[in-house]
Structures are given as structure tokens and as C-alpha cells.
Enzyme design. Sequence first.
Site, PDB file in Angstrom:
ATOM      1  N   GLU A 118       0.841  -1.192   0.000  1.00  0.00           N
ATOM      2  CA  GLU A 118       0.000   0.000   0.000  1.00  0.00           C
ATOM      3  C   GLU A 118       0.878   1.245   0.000  1.00  0.00           C
ATOM      4  O   GLU A 118       2.108   1.168   0.090  1.00  0.00           O
ATOM      5  CB  GLU A 118      -0.944  -0.009   1.213  1.00  0.00           C
ATOM      6  N   HIS A 240      -9.142   9.677   3.511  1.00  0.00           N
ATOM      7  CA  HIS A 240      -8.841   8.575   2.613  1.00  0.00           C
ATOM      8  C   HIS A 240      -9.148   9.035   1.192  1.00  0.00           C
ATOM      9  O   HIS A 240     -10.200   9.609   0.936  1.00  0.00           O
ATOM     10  CB  HIS A 240      -9.671   7.340   2.959  1.00  0.00           C
ATOM     11  N   ARG A 286      -1.173   8.874   1.576  1.00  0.00           N
ATOM     12  CA  ARG A 286      -2.575   9.249   1.437  1.00  0.00           C
ATOM     13  C   ARG A 286      -2.798  10.754   1.384  1.00  0.00           C
ATOM     14  O   ARG A 286      -3.695  11.233   0.683  1.00  0.00           O
ATOM     15  CB  ARG A 286      -3.386   8.644   2.586  1.00  0.00           C
ATOM     16  N   HIS A 347     -11.197   9.948   7.305  1.00  0.00           N
ATOM     17  CA  HIS A 347     -10.976   8.514   7.508  1.00  0.00           C
ATOM     18  C   HIS A 347     -10.335   8.175   8.846  1.00  0.00           C
ATOM     19  O   HIS A 347     -10.743   7.227   9.510  1.00  0.00           O
ATOM     20  CB  HIS A 347     -10.095   8.001   6.367  1.00  0.00           C
ATOM     21  N   ARG A 382      -0.569   9.131   8.999  1.00  0.00           N
ATOM     22  CA  ARG A 382      -0.497   7.681   9.247  1.00  0.00           C
ATOM     23  C   ARG A 382      -0.188   6.932   7.962  1.00  0.00           C
ATOM     24  O   ARG A 382      -0.836   7.150   6.942  1.00  0.00           O
ATOM     25  CB  ARG A 382      -1.831   7.185   9.804  1.00  0.00           C
TER      26      ARG A 382
END
Length: 548
Positions: A118, A240, A286, A347, A382
Site C-alpha cells: 500500500e 482517505h 494518502r 478517515h 499515518r
Amino acid sequence: MPSPAYDVLIIGSGAAGLSLALRLAGRARVAVLSKTALSETNTLYAQGGISAVLDAQDSLESHIQDTLAVGAGLCDPEVVQLVVSQGKACIDWLLERGVPFTEVESENGVHQLHLTREGGHTHRRIVHAADATGRAVETSLEQHARAHPDIALFEYHNAIDLITARKLRLGEQRVLGVYALDSRQQRVKTFRARFVVLASGGASKVYLYTSNPDIATGDGIAMAWRAGARIANMEFIQFHPTCLFHPHARSFLISEAVRGEGGRLLLPDGSPFMHRFDPRGELAPRDIVARAIDHEMKRLGIDCVYLDISHQPAEFIKSHFPTIYARCLEFNIDITRQPIPVVPAAHYTCGGVLTDRHARTDIPGLYAIGEVACTGLHGANRMASNSLLECLVFAKQAAEDILRQLPGCPDPPTLPEWDESQVTDSDEEVVVSHNWDEIRRFMWDYVGIVRTDKRLQRALRRVELLKQEIAEYYGNFRVTNDLLELRNLVIVAELIIRSALARKESRGLHFTLDYPAPDESQPPRNTVLSPEPVPPSGQGQPSSPCRP
């Protein structure tokens, strides 16, 4: 009769709360409060997976460096080392409890865990259960918790406020328990405990558009703030990049793993755009991807962009993303043949209740684990799939610390019961729903992906007025779930706004047009907010005129 006393009272039943309960069970009297059904948590909806170094080509140092890079200078390196080093042990712990992670067969016929990749990760290190990892983890832990005789489960119990010695004038500050609304019986109960652990999740429901379920209203953050604990880094709200855009697809997330397996972000004309924002393209962190999408939507005046995985074989898509495939098909979107319309949505709350490496807060006896906490792992942003890992590691840290202290900790004293003698049932529920809607709309408009001081000041003026209205309402009417969540949301909104105003730079998830670059004139700093000292009962208005 005094309320029963527990050794440990856990508020929240996601991966953090239930794994802590299971680690304590057998050595402590444990109670778990769940706001609704036990499994209705943010964990249940987590799709991607859990990051852990399991591949021989990977290394702990690589995972550490990836995390530090994504955190934009604000991660605590020692905390990152602590968490990353326990990844494999936590995966083994879950496997022992029957979590059905996806496996693949190697060339020599040996089955091993399948690892995906990811954004922000330089290696494949995401352990997953297809595209419904959170559901697999949550249901497995729930099964074990329900079967354990030493864990008392209280579903549909909404925590109202922490009870502390300071509030009750009982000597040195310490947490003593909590008041909670039993939603099924519509009465407030008193829970006493030697230790209380906040595992209540994040606060993304403060925004109009979010991937989170309705329960994510920042309850633990607001309760800790009212009790006198410090809160840190609330300006870092992760949006997100890819939630399904459809009028009937409420809060459905399209996992980052889709991009990890080759999914491409496209404009309505089919042209890619991420290469113009970051050399890592779709696998950029992100915050970068979300801002890129937001920029293109505003530049072109479009409602969404598109995420296309259809170039992969159909069977590959169906086997890797069965939940996403089935859900999209409900809206006549066949992801094996056509792109998915997506938009960013709130998110993850990277900030929260400030804790140390044992999950302890400023208030003796009070711990915070999971998304409710600010541990130093995430910094300003994060990294994908580090969140469930953080839940598991800090549940272990808290369990070990509590068990060390338990033998010398006395039972809490008898506590005053909840007093509703001077309140009535509300005759204006529309006030609650209107204020709820107003908060979420101005937070989306003024405190979203891209901010300015002018927008933040507008939001601050509105939140200050609403806070007064809500406090007055709370003081005069019996509590309901909606009122409790609204009371918490307005505090969370103010904490986010004040934190964002205090940061005169752009860093990680906080991007402001007034200060579009990081401030390199000084070392990166955390934004730490300290509440006013909590007055003892009878002074000021710690909760309401008529309640303890």
C-alpha cells in the site's frame, strides 16, 4: 448498593479494546463497554490489512524508515521502533486466535501468508484477509471475548463521562470509573474500576463525508479532555483518497490495496494525473493522493475521479477484492470492466489523547489505546495499515503495565449515582439534529483537506456559539445517545480547529494555503493542547448543574 467494581474497565470493543480484554482475562476482572453492538466498530470496516515485516526481502529498518518518512518529521522514532518490532508477534497472536488471513501457495507447495503493498510502503508487508481484514479480526476476537468467563460485556452502553477523584474532592487525581447510558433501558449506570482504558476509536464523524460508521464521534477524546488530559496533534485528520462516489453508497471505502495491486487514478476523460503530483504516483502517501484528487476536482469542477483496476484479470480482481467487487456490483459498477467513481472522505484521526509508551495518559489509572490515542507512531500522517498494528501493540503494552500495577491498587470508593432530579425530557430534539448537521458541514467546508486561517476563524466562531448552546441543552434535558455524541463532537471540532490555527506551516495531513510549505526554521513540533484545570464538584460546571 454500590455498583460493582472491576479491575479494568475498557471503553470500546474494536481491535484495541478486545485484544486488551483477552490479554487481561484470567488475571483481572474485566468489563468492556460497547456503544452499540459489540462488533460495530471502525475495526469491522477496515479493509486493507496489518503491516508487519514477514518477507525475507523486507526489514524492520525499512518499515521504520517508511513510517518516519510518511510521518513528515513528527513520528517518535522510539515508538516507531517499538511498534514495528512487534509486528510479527502480533500477527502470530492473531493466527493463534483463528484469524483467517489470506494465504498463497509457494513454488515448493508451502502455504504462506499473502502480502500486499500500500501507499508509503517500499515492500510488500500487508497481511490481510482478502479485502475485509477488519471484519476477520473483529469477529475472531469477539468470539473469544464472548466465550471468556472473566470478561463482562456491556453492549449498548454509551460512556458519558469519566469519574475522577479530582471532581469528587477525594484527594489526589485518579480515574475511578465512568457513567454510561444503558441505551436499551434508558438509564444511566455507574461503573467503578481500578483502571479505565479508552479504546473508543476516532472522530471522523465530525465531518460531513467520512468512511467511518456513525459511532466514530470522538467520545474518548472529549471525555479525556473534560477530565483534564492533554490532547495532541488534532489538526492531522487523514482523508482517505478513495471512497465510492454514489448517492446510495454511504461511507463505503475502496481499499488502498486496489492501488497497491495496480489500480490507476483517472480523470473523467480517462487520463492519469497522479504522476504530476508525485513520482510514486498512485502509491504516494494518502495525504498527497487526497490533495491531488481534491485539486483536480476543484480545478475541473467535477464531482469525482475514477479508480481503474479493470486491466487486471477478472479472476484476480474477484479473488483479491471480493467485498469491493460485490458492493460495487450492487450499484451496477462492474470493476472488472469499468472504473470506480471515487472521492476523498475523512478517515482517520492521527491525533488524540496524549499517551506514553505504556499507553498511560496524564490521569493516573487512565489509559488510551488505538485511534483515540496519540502515541507518536503516526506523526503528521499515518502510513497505511499501521493502525491495526498500533491497536495490537499498545493493547499489549497497556496490559503488561496494568498487570504490574494491579496488586498494589485498591478498589475505588463508592461513587455518587447519576442525578436526574432536575432535568426533563427534551421537547426540542430538532436542536440536536440541526446542530449535528451544522458542525459536520462547516467542518467539511472550512477545516477540510485544504485550509486557510480565514476559513479556520469562521469555523472557530461557529463552534464557540454551538458549544454554549449544547452545554445549556445538556444541562436541562435527560441524556440521549444523540445528545451525548453531539456534546462530544463539538469538543472534537474545537480541538481540531484550535490545533490547525496553532500550526503556521503545512506538514503532513495539515495543508494551509497561508503557509504552503513546512517551517524549516525550527525542529518539527507536536501541537499539544492542555485543558483548564478540572474544578471539583460544586465549582464551575464540569458536567451540568445537577449531575456529578
